[in-house]
Write a protein that holds these residues in place. Structure first.
Motif, mmCIF file in Angstrom:
data_model
loop_
_atom_site.group_PDB
_atom_site.id
_atom_site.type_symbol
_atom_site.label_atom_id
_atom_site.label_comp_id
_atom_site.label_asym_id
_atom_site.label_seq_id
_atom_site.Cartn_x
_atom_site.Cartn_y
_atom_site.Cartn_z
ATOM 1 N N VAL A 150 7.007 0.483 1.475
ATOM 2 C CA VAL A 150 6.382 1.773 1.777
ATOM 3 C C VAL A 150 6.086 1.882 3.266
ATOM 4 O O VAL A 150 5.525 0.957 3.861
ATOM 5 C CB VAL A 150 5.064 1.950 0.984
ATOM 6 N N ALA A 151 6.468 3.009 3.851
ATOM 7 C CA ALA A 151 6.072 3.332 5.228
ATOM 8 C C ALA A 151 5.216 4.590 5.197
ATOM 9 O O ALA A 151 5.394 5.452 4.325
ATOM 10 C CB ALA A 151 7.296 3.553 6.101
ATOM 11 N N SER A 152 4.286 4.707 6.133
ATOM 12 C CA SER A 152 3.366 5.849 6.151
ATOM 13 C C SER A 152 3.363 6.519 7.517
ATOM 14 O O SER A 152 3.339 5.840 8.549
ATOM 15 C CB SER A 152 1.948 5.403 5.804
ATOM 16 N N ILE A 153 3.377 7.849 7.502
ATOM 17 C CA ILE A 153 3.269 8.657 8.724
ATOM 18 C C ILE A 153 2.228 9.732 8.441
ATOM 19 O O ILE A 153 2.368 10.494 7.477
ATOM 20 C CB ILE A 153 4.615 9.311 9.091
ATOM 21 N N VAL A 171 -1.871 1.019 -2.971
ATOM 22 C CA VAL A 171 -0.487 0.588 -3.215
ATOM 23 C C VAL A 171 -0.328 -0.920 -3.029
ATOM 24 O O VAL A 171 0.477 -1.551 -3.737
ATOM 25 C CB VAL A 171 0.531 1.368 -2.352
ATOM 26 N N GLU A 172 -1.081 -1.498 -2.115
ATOM 27 C CA GLU A 172 -0.998 -2.949 -1.934
ATOM 28 C C GLU A 172 -1.517 -3.682 -3.165
ATOM 29 O O GLU A 172 -0.957 -4.721 -3.555
ATOM 30 C CB GLU A 172 -1.765 -3.380 -0.683
ATOM 31 N N LYS A 173 -2.542 -3.140 -3.801
ATOM 32 C CA LYS A 173 -3.037 -3.735 -5.042
ATOM 33 C C LYS A 173 -1.995 -3.667 -6.151
ATOM 34 O O LYS A 173 -1.957 -4.522 -7.040
ATOM 35 C CB LYS A 173 -4.324 -3.034 -5.491
ATOM 36 N N TYR A 176 2.992 -3.183 -3.799
ATOM 37 C CA TYR A 176 3.919 -2.633 -2.805
ATOM 38 C C TYR A 176 3.703 -3.308 -1.454
ATOM 39 O O TYR A 176 2.587 -3.730 -1.122
ATOM 40 C CB TYR A 176 3.715 -1.129 -2.650
ATOM 41 N N GLU A 177 4.766 -3.370 -0.655
ATOM 42 C CA GLU A 177 4.679 -3.893 0.699
ATOM 43 C C GLU A 177 4.642 -2.714 1.675
ATOM 44 O O GLU A 177 5.574 -1.907 1.716
ATOM 45 C CB GLU A 177 5.875 -4.787 1.009
ATOM 46 N N VAL A 178 3.570 -2.600 2.423
ATOM 47 C CA VAL A 178 3.447 -1.536 3.428
ATOM 48 C C VAL A 178 4.064 -2.057 4.720
ATOM 49 O O VAL A 178 3.518 -2.950 5.368
ATOM 50 C CB VAL A 178 1.979 -1.125 3.634
ATOM 51 N N VAL A 179 5.207 -1.499 5.098
ATOM 52 C CA VAL A 179 5.989 -2.057 6.212
ATOM 53 C C VAL A 179 5.783 -1.324 7.536
ATOM 54 O O VAL A 179 6.181 -1.816 8.589
ATOM 55 C CB VAL A 179 7.495 -2.079 5.850
ATOM 56 N N ALA A 180 5.178 -0.135 7.493
ATOM 57 C CA ALA A 180 4.936 0.616 8.735
ATOM 58 C C ALA A 180 3.817 1.613 8.519
ATOM 59 O O ALA A 180 3.686 2.196 7.432
ATOM 60 C CB ALA A 180 6.208 1.341 9.181
#
Length: 367
Positions: A150-153, A171-173, A176-180
């Motif tokens: 997952v990336a977030s803007i 989402v981390e729970k 999911y991997e937050v990559v940006a």
């Protein structure tokens, strides 16, 4: 019969009627006007044996903090408004002190940390925000397990910071991997430098939570040109037809969004669509959920049988009312420390062939 000038309840609307966030502000004002006009056409709202005309006093704050505070101060000091609905998290936070000091009942449509709080007893948030809408990620995990990165803007302000904080934690729970994580100023139109950094991390999905439709259209358009093939998600309110108009129809395909539905519409919403179009000349599906402040306010006044903000606030904490998606009430005390967050079955859509199709209705993770 005729309604005297003294028999009027003024309801203030401070919202963006121009600029990138206008696709939110215009239906906010339009939905409130429609509900009030329909009540006025039936003789007004009866309170304590007396009929009151409902009047909307609206100002454009362009989603600029200084203008937002000025419009709220004008509504309170000049127009004598005791009831208000502000759109925009940064504006609501900036106007918090003025609202609390004047003991004005505020029914905002906004994302901001601490907005629903025991320190704001007269603020009743009338739209699901990230702590509610993140529940949709459970549905994604179940139905699309191939999505992992997952990336977030999101905007670089109170609204964006808080939205990203809540969504990232959730989402981390879920694994999911937050990559940006990227933030932008609301005036930005060239997202290419940011997108190059994001796409280098190879996300499966880009979340644009809290971003206005005008900005999202540019983000999607520029990301597709750069070769991004994955999904977009906005679990806040966003008019996908505006987004598609800026990008192109195929670019928006598969986008998930909360609170914006074009098909299939229940009969109740079809009726709303016809009435809204008749009054305003143009249909806007954002009006479906942005009608919540007016529906809640009318229900609370009827229950309180008073025009005293304190008594109406007390009524809001217990009244159950109909909105366009079903039964609604204010709750969430277990999460926020006060039961001032609207709770109802939330609609989530997926864009297919340019149309936002309803895929599921979900209740918030807290009540």
């Amino acid at each position: 019969g005729s309604v005297g000038a003294q028999d009027v309840i003024k309801f203030g609307v401070a919202t963006p009627l121009s600029g990138p966030a206008a696709p939110w502000g215009i239906p906010h004002k339009g939905a409130t006007e429609l509900i009030f006009d329909e009540i006025n056409s039936q003789g007004g709202l009866e309170v304590g044996g007396k009929k009151y005309k409902l009047e909307v006093v609206a100002y454009d704050h362009k989603y600029v903090i200084a203008e937002g505070v000025a419009t709220v101060n004008r509504l309170i000091a000049k127009d004598g408004v005791k009831f208000i609905s502000i759109l925009g998290g940064t504006v609501v936070k900036a106007a918090e002190e003025a609202v609390n000091e004047a003991r004005v009942l505020n029914m905002p449509l906004a994302y901001a940390d601490g907005l629903v709080s025991p320190k704001n007893p007269y603020t009743f948030h009338s739209f699901p925000s990230p702590p509610e809408t993140v529940i949709f990620w459970n549905w994604i995990k179940q139905h699309h397990p191939q999505i992992k990165r997952v990336a977030s803007i999101t905007p670089n302000d109170d609204t964006g910071w808080w939205s990203l904080k809540v969504e990232t934690k959730y989402v981390e729970k879920l694994g999911y991997e937050v990559v940006a994580r990227e933030f932008f100023e609301r005036v930005v139109t060239d997202f290419n430098p940011m997108l190059l950094r994001v796409l280098a991390q190879k996300p499966d999905i880009i979340s644009v939570l809290a971003s206005p439709a005008g900005s999202v259209g540019l983000i999607i358009k520029q990301a597709r040109v750069l070769g991004f093939k994955g999904r977009f998600i906005h679990i806040g309110q966003m008019d996908t037809s505006v987004v598609a108009g800026i990008a192109w129809k195929e670019a928006v395909e598969g986008t998930w969004v909360h609170g914006y539905v074009q098909a299939p519409l229940p009969e109740k919403i079809k009726s709303w669509q016809a009435r809204y179009t008749k009054k305003h000349g143009e249909w806007n599906a954002t009006s479906i959920d942005f009608a919540n402040p007016a529906f809640a306010f009318v229900a609370a006044v009827k229950k309180a049988q008073s025009v005293d903000p304190k008594k109406i606030a007390e009524a809001l904490r217990t009244v159950e009312f109909d909105n366009l998606w079903g039964k609604a009430h204010f709750g969430g005390k277990d999460y926020y420390g006060i039961g001032n967050q609207i709770i109802y079955p939330m609609p989530f859509s997926e864009v297919k062939d340019g149309i936002a199709h309803l895929v599921v209705q979900l209740s918030p993770p807290h009540n």
